[in-house]
Design an enzyme around this catalytic site. Structure first.
Site, short mmCIF file in Angstrom:
data_model
loop_
_atom_site.label_atom_id
_atom_site.label_comp_id
_atom_site.label_asym_id
_atom_site.label_seq_id
_atom_site.Cartn_x
_atom_site.Cartn_y
_atom_site.Cartn_z
N ASP A 126 30.73 36.86 44.60
CA ASP A 126 31.11 35.81 43.80
C ASP A 126 30.36 34.50 43.93
O ASP A 126 29.34 34.65 44.79
CB ASP A 126 32.60 35.29 44.15
N ASP A 184 38.31 43.22 40.69
CA ASP A 184 38.41 42.95 42.12
C ASP A 184 39.89 42.44 42.62
O ASP A 184 40.29 41.71 41.62
CB ASP A 184 37.25 42.27 42.67
#
Lengths: 375, 375
Positions: free
Chosen positions: B92, B266
């Protein structure tokens, strides 16, 4: 049905090479037993423990009797089934932990009453109950309940403590229900006094056990006194039975005790140290938390093949700094692999009658110290 | 050199079956990515993660930039080498954790300045630096830095936040150094407002990315609004690029999002819940700490084959009551196996064009509830 037994396969000086047969398999000696206190070697699945080379795990009666409880473990099929360790198990008697972990305990001829360190509940451990618990757990090797004499103790204190342990040993033997493949070991006490150790060994042999432990050591007396006490005890132990030095120890303690005729060892050191970041390596101990490792791409120990060999020191360092569970897991694996590899080398060296040279080699390797920092 | 790409292999309604190709391997979609925050899926070795069926792991830029540091990871060969995960990695951008974990942060057009939750040190994350860090980490799929719009937000706040994210997305794309097999995904923002989501998607497509995430969801809006927002966004996403719903979710969230055309997920839920004793099973969630399990010899889930299948509920319960590391380890394994098995079933069902029926079957299985207590 397999009979419990010990075969002495070879000897080199005092050092012995043997094999113990139990209901759940054999144990090549000299052997190191990882400690699986509460039904688990902390952080590892049983197959991972086996992959380090361990053939037997030690369970703690004190912890298991309090949680989950011996009767519960028995209903669930015994400790092997419960923790999914198919191999041999040894349990201690619980006496040592009662002395070291509990408060408000009361010791009488009958046994010891204490409060649980978990919930404060009251419990009593007698020789008979200690045996009953260990048989409920289904341990292949049970230990007699004894009083681990505090150190230091004067001769009179050590003598009366040892004599109590011998009376308890007899009660344990009487309470132990014989089954093929299962054995009960006696424990020699007597602090650091050779005359008491001799008398204790004789008293146990008189009762008769398939194995003998040397107890009451590694309690602060130092390596020199420990080794002297082993030397003072060993001649009085039968050659055809395994000898177990309880709670020992550091790598060089183990090597020196093997040279003096000891066959079995257990210690929390490799597992507990691993959880705090201390690694045992073929060049001696390494504290992986030290900043010197933070940029080091090299493996922890390029001479001990272990599941940890593929990871860098920098990564292991990072895991400990970040409090990641994988750090303790990997160092536990490393340390158990190191210990088991050391035991395998000692076994081979006794077979090949070069144990003195192998011991010197091990000491020399350890004395090298860690690899230099990368420049 | 492998080009980064996505192949749409099949479709059933909105649900898609695809395959992403990266420099470190392929990812069959719909895919669930376990979260490996600080360079480790907590408690597991990489080969154990792979054995659950996971093909890609997510790493958190925020955590890794603070410790061990992106430049250090790069010197050590990148995150794959560092954590010994040879497969694809997604990172991320760090923005979400900056917003959720730090105090004293200051957001400007340039980027965000914040204090580390670890040591209080000051750091700045700009779009350019977020990309630089992710490229230092060598992640196969990098994410643009965005502002995760808080929920709830009024239309005006959501609009200006989304517009900032779009300006940052352009800067990220410009900063991203193209390499074969590596990709940068844009992130659609716009809170729960369909017009903003449409505008955000259009802005990202104008910039051009090899994959698109739907961000700013699973932040408290509830499943119904989340699904409505997915439905309002999906028509504006290109069919030939993967779609990633960030931070989602519970099993039924995932199934319902797959039905609405999402390819990647996720979530910390399977790993974090596993560490606290919540198991995902084929009959719904089970809290293994509950006393009902303490004498139960049955496996946790006899329909999900996992490394945990051999252990009894009683043993797993004991591990959690005794705070043994092995409890979190085993439930993490169970939960990841459950999630990956669910994804495999969804993939197969899309291929066989029976995704609606499979989704219903999964919901019905979960609704059964846990097996009754043994009497």
């Amino acid at each position: 049905m397999t009979a419990f037994g010990f075969e002495l396969l070879g000897q080199d000086g005092k050092a012995r090479r043997g094999c113990i047969t139990t209901a759940h398999g054999t144990i090549e000696t000299p052997a190191f037993m990882p400690v699986g206190t509460a039904g688990t070697v902390k952080g590892l699945q049983p197959q991972e423990v086996a992959a380090t080379g361990a053939e037997i795990i030690l369970g703690n009666t004190y912890h298991l009797m309090l949680r989950p409880g011996a009767e519960r473990v028995a209903r669930l099929g015994g400790l092997h089934e419960f923790m999914r360790w198919p191999g041999p198990l040894l349990t201690d008697s619980g006496g040592f932990q009662v002395m070291s972990l509990t408060e408000l305990r009361r010791l009488t001829e009958e046994g010891v009453t204490f409060r649980s360190h978990i919930d404060g509940s009251y419990h009593t451990l007698t020789p008979e109950r200690a045996i009953e618990i260990q048989q409920l757990l289904d341990s292949d090797i049970a230990m007699v309940l004894d009083e681990c004499t505090p150190y230091p103790a004067d001769h009179e204190t050590a003598e009366s403590s040892m004599e109590l342990s011998m009376r308890w040993a007899r009660r344990c033997k009487e309470a132990f229900v014989e089954r093929p493949g299962y054995g009960l070991f006696g424990i020699v006490q007597g602090s650091v006094y050779p005359d008491l150790r001799e008398r204790s060994a004789a008293a146990l042999i008189e009762i008769g056990f398939p194995g003998y432990a040397i107890g009451g050591l590694a309690v602060g007396e130092g390596q020199e006194q420990m080794l002297e006490t082993i030397e003072a005890t060993e001649p009085f132990l039968p050659a055809d039975k395994p000898r177990y030095l309880m709670g020992v120890g550091k790598p060089d303690d183990i090597v020196k005790a093997v040279l003096r005729g000891v066959d079995m060892f257990d210690c929390v050191l490799p597992t507990r140290s691993g959880r705090t970041g201390q690694a045992f390596t073929s060049r001696g101990p390494v504290n992986i938390r030290n900043a010197r490792h933070q940029d080091d791409p090299r493996p922890l120990d390029d001479e001990t093949s272990s599941p940890v060999s593929g990871y860098s020191r920098a990564y292991l360092h990072h895991l400990f700094k970040a409090n990641e569970m994988l750090g303790p897991i990997l160092l536990t694996l490393q340390n158990l692999c190191f210990y088991q590899r050391m035991m395998a080398r000692l076994r081979l060296a006794v077979e090949e009658r070069r144990i003195e040279a192998e011991a010197e080699a091990l000491f020399a390797e350890q004395a090298r110290g860690d690899i230099p920092v990368l420049s």
